[in-house]
Write a protein that holds these residues in place. Structure first.
Motif, PDB file in Angstrom:
ATOM      1  N   LEU A  99       0.827  -1.201   0.000  1.00 49.11           N
ATOM      2  CA  LEU A  99       0.000   0.000   0.000  1.00 49.11           C
ATOM      3  C   LEU A  99       0.863   1.254   0.000  1.00 49.11           C
ATOM      4  CD1 LEU A  99      -2.736  -0.882   2.679  1.00 49.11           C
ATOM      5  CD2 LEU A  99      -3.091  -0.649   0.219  1.00 49.11           C
ATOM      6  N   TYR A 100       0.373   2.284  -0.687  1.00 51.59           N
ATOM      7  CA  TYR A 100       0.990   3.607  -0.661  1.00 51.59           C
ATOM      8  C   TYR A 100      -0.095   4.629  -0.309  1.00 51.59           C
ATOM      9  CZ  TYR A 100       5.219   1.938  -3.076  1.00 51.59           C
ATOM     10  OH  TYR A 100       6.379   1.294  -3.427  1.00 51.59           O
ATOM     11  N   THR A 101       0.320   5.742   0.300  1.00 49.59           N
ATOM     12  CA  THR A 101      -0.622   6.810   0.603  1.00 49.59           C
ATOM     13  C   THR A 101      -0.115   8.134   0.044  1.00 49.59           C
ATOM     14  OG1 THR A 101       0.425   7.239   2.760  1.00 49.59           O
ATOM     15  CG2 THR A 101      -1.445   5.708   2.724  1.00 49.59           C
ATOM     16  N   ALA A 111       5.254   4.811   1.028  1.00 46.81           N
ATOM     17  CA  ALA A 111       4.953   3.407   1.288  1.00 46.81           C
ATOM     18  C   ALA A 111       4.338   3.252   2.670  1.00 46.81           C
ATOM     19  CB  ALA A 111       6.222   2.577   1.170  1.00 46.81           C
ATOM     20  N   HIS A 112       3.263   2.485   2.763  1.00 47.39           N
ATOM     21  CA  HIS A 112       2.616   2.217   4.040  1.00 47.39           C
ATOM     22  C   HIS A 112       3.389   1.099   4.740  1.00 47.39           C
ATOM     23  CE1 HIS A 112      -0.533   2.164   7.000  1.00 47.39           C
ATOM     24  NE2 HIS A 112      -0.812   0.902   6.766  1.00 47.39           N
ATOM     25  N   PRO A 113       3.993   1.366   5.899  1.00 46.21           N
ATOM     26  CA  PRO A 113       4.930   0.403   6.496  1.00 46.21           C
ATOM     27  C   PRO A 113       4.297  -0.916   6.936  1.00 46.21           C
ATOM     28  CG  PRO A 113       4.441   2.192   8.030  1.00 46.21           C
ATOM     29  CD  PRO A 113       3.852   2.592   6.715  1.00 46.21           C
ATOM     30  N   ALA A 114       3.014  -0.943   7.200  1.00 46.40           N
ATOM     31  CA  ALA A 114       2.398  -2.157   7.742  1.00 46.40           C
ATOM     32  C   ALA A 114       1.986  -3.158   6.676  1.00 46.40           C
ATOM     33  CB  ALA A 114       1.180  -1.788   8.596  1.00 46.40           C
ATOM     34  N   SER A 146      -2.352  -1.475  12.211  1.00 52.12           N
ATOM     35  CA  SER A 146      -2.218  -2.924  12.305  1.00 52.12           C
ATOM     36  C   SER A 146      -3.389  -3.572  11.572  1.00 52.12           C
ATOM     37  CB  SER A 146      -2.187  -3.386  13.761  1.00 52.12           C
ATOM     38  OG  SER A 146      -3.388  -3.020  14.434  1.00 52.12           O
ATOM     39  N   TRP A 147      -3.176  -4.821  11.125  1.00 50.15           N
ATOM     40  CA  TRP A 147      -4.168  -5.517  10.313  1.00 50.15           C
ATOM     41  C   TRP A 147      -4.437  -6.904  10.873  1.00 50.15           C
ATOM     42  CZ3 TRP A 147      -6.356  -3.027   6.049  1.00 50.15           C
ATOM     43  CH2 TRP A 147      -5.750  -1.812   5.704  1.00 50.15           C
TER      44      TRP A 147
END
Length: 247
Positions: A99-101, A111-114, A146-147
């Motif tokens: 994922l990117y934001t 880049a989304h770190p999680a 977190s996911w």
């Protein structure tokens, strides 16, 4: 707007005539405009099939396609963009490498770190984020910090899409067809009733409007009406009820 293997085309008379606005954008059997997203007047994002290194990625225009600007700055060259979703003032890009934001209308991405694995699509609703990924359907209740793994979906799909509609999440995943979650993405169940036998395993993508969710499939287009009840606005008193029950 239409994306084809020979380029991007635009019609200004409801599809009667089309003209090419592809410019210098790549157009081939493997790298071509696949999806379009608009977040405001004259602002359009075009999502390309193919990696950024191949000429794909995201391209944006502020002039209805008369000129094009790079829309994937900050993304890895081996990234293939699958989907873009707007959540509040943030754009989320689902790509083959995670994922990117972006908070500046796709001028720059972080880049989304999680999440650093393949994501096919992301949807937001009721305070939750839900992704269809190479590890199945996952959800977050803390803005993506977190996911957690959802239940009821396949373990390792190779394609997918997810959308929030009528207070529920819907997903298309290859091999199982349409799934629905009524508890913010935590658990999923089959939702293929009404699809033709072949179409139940050959859906393409969603298009959600205010009152109807459309789903394209191999042989047909299907529609699902919203079940929420709206409240009429007050008139004559100078007071307007908002939000309505539907909103």
């Amino acid at each position: 707007y239409a994306g084809t293997e020979s380029g991007v085309y635009r019609s200004t008379n409801n599809g009667t005539n089309w003209s090419s606005i592809n410019g210098t954008l790549t157009a081939s059997a493997t790298v071509y405009a696949n999806k379009f997203f608009s977040t405001g007047p004259n602002f359009l994002l075009v999502i390309f099939e193919g990696t950024i290194g191949q000429g794909g990625g995201i391209w944006r225009t502020l002039t209805n396609g008369d000129s094009w600007l790079i829309g994937h700055s900050g993304m890895a060259s081996n990234a293939k963009v699958n989907h873009v979703t707007q959540v509040g003032g943030t754009l989320w890009a689902s790509t083959s490498v995670g994922l990117y934001t972006s908070t500046d209308n796709a001028q720059n991405w972080t880049a989304h770190p999680a999440v650093n694995y393949t994501v096919y699509g992301l949807a937001s609703g009721n305070g939750a984020l839900v992704i269809a990924s190479t590890f199945g359907i996952r959800y977050s209740t803390n803005g993506g910090t977190s996911w957690q793994d959802a239940t009821g979906g396949p373990g390792s799909p190779t394609d997918g899409e997810v959308v929030f509609f009528d207070g529920k999440f819907f997903a298309l995943l290859n091999g199982v067809g349409c799934l629905r979650s009524v508890n913010n993405g935590a658990a999923w169940s089959d939702f293929n009733t009404g699809f033709g036998t072949v179409d139940a395993a050959a859906q393409e993508e969603f298009c959600a409007t205010t009152n109807t969710l459309y789903c394209t499939a191999l042989f047909d287009v299907y529609a699902l009406a919203a079940t929420s009840t709206s409240v009429p606005e007050a008139v004559g008193s100078g007071v307007v009820l908002f939000p309505t029950a539907f909103d």
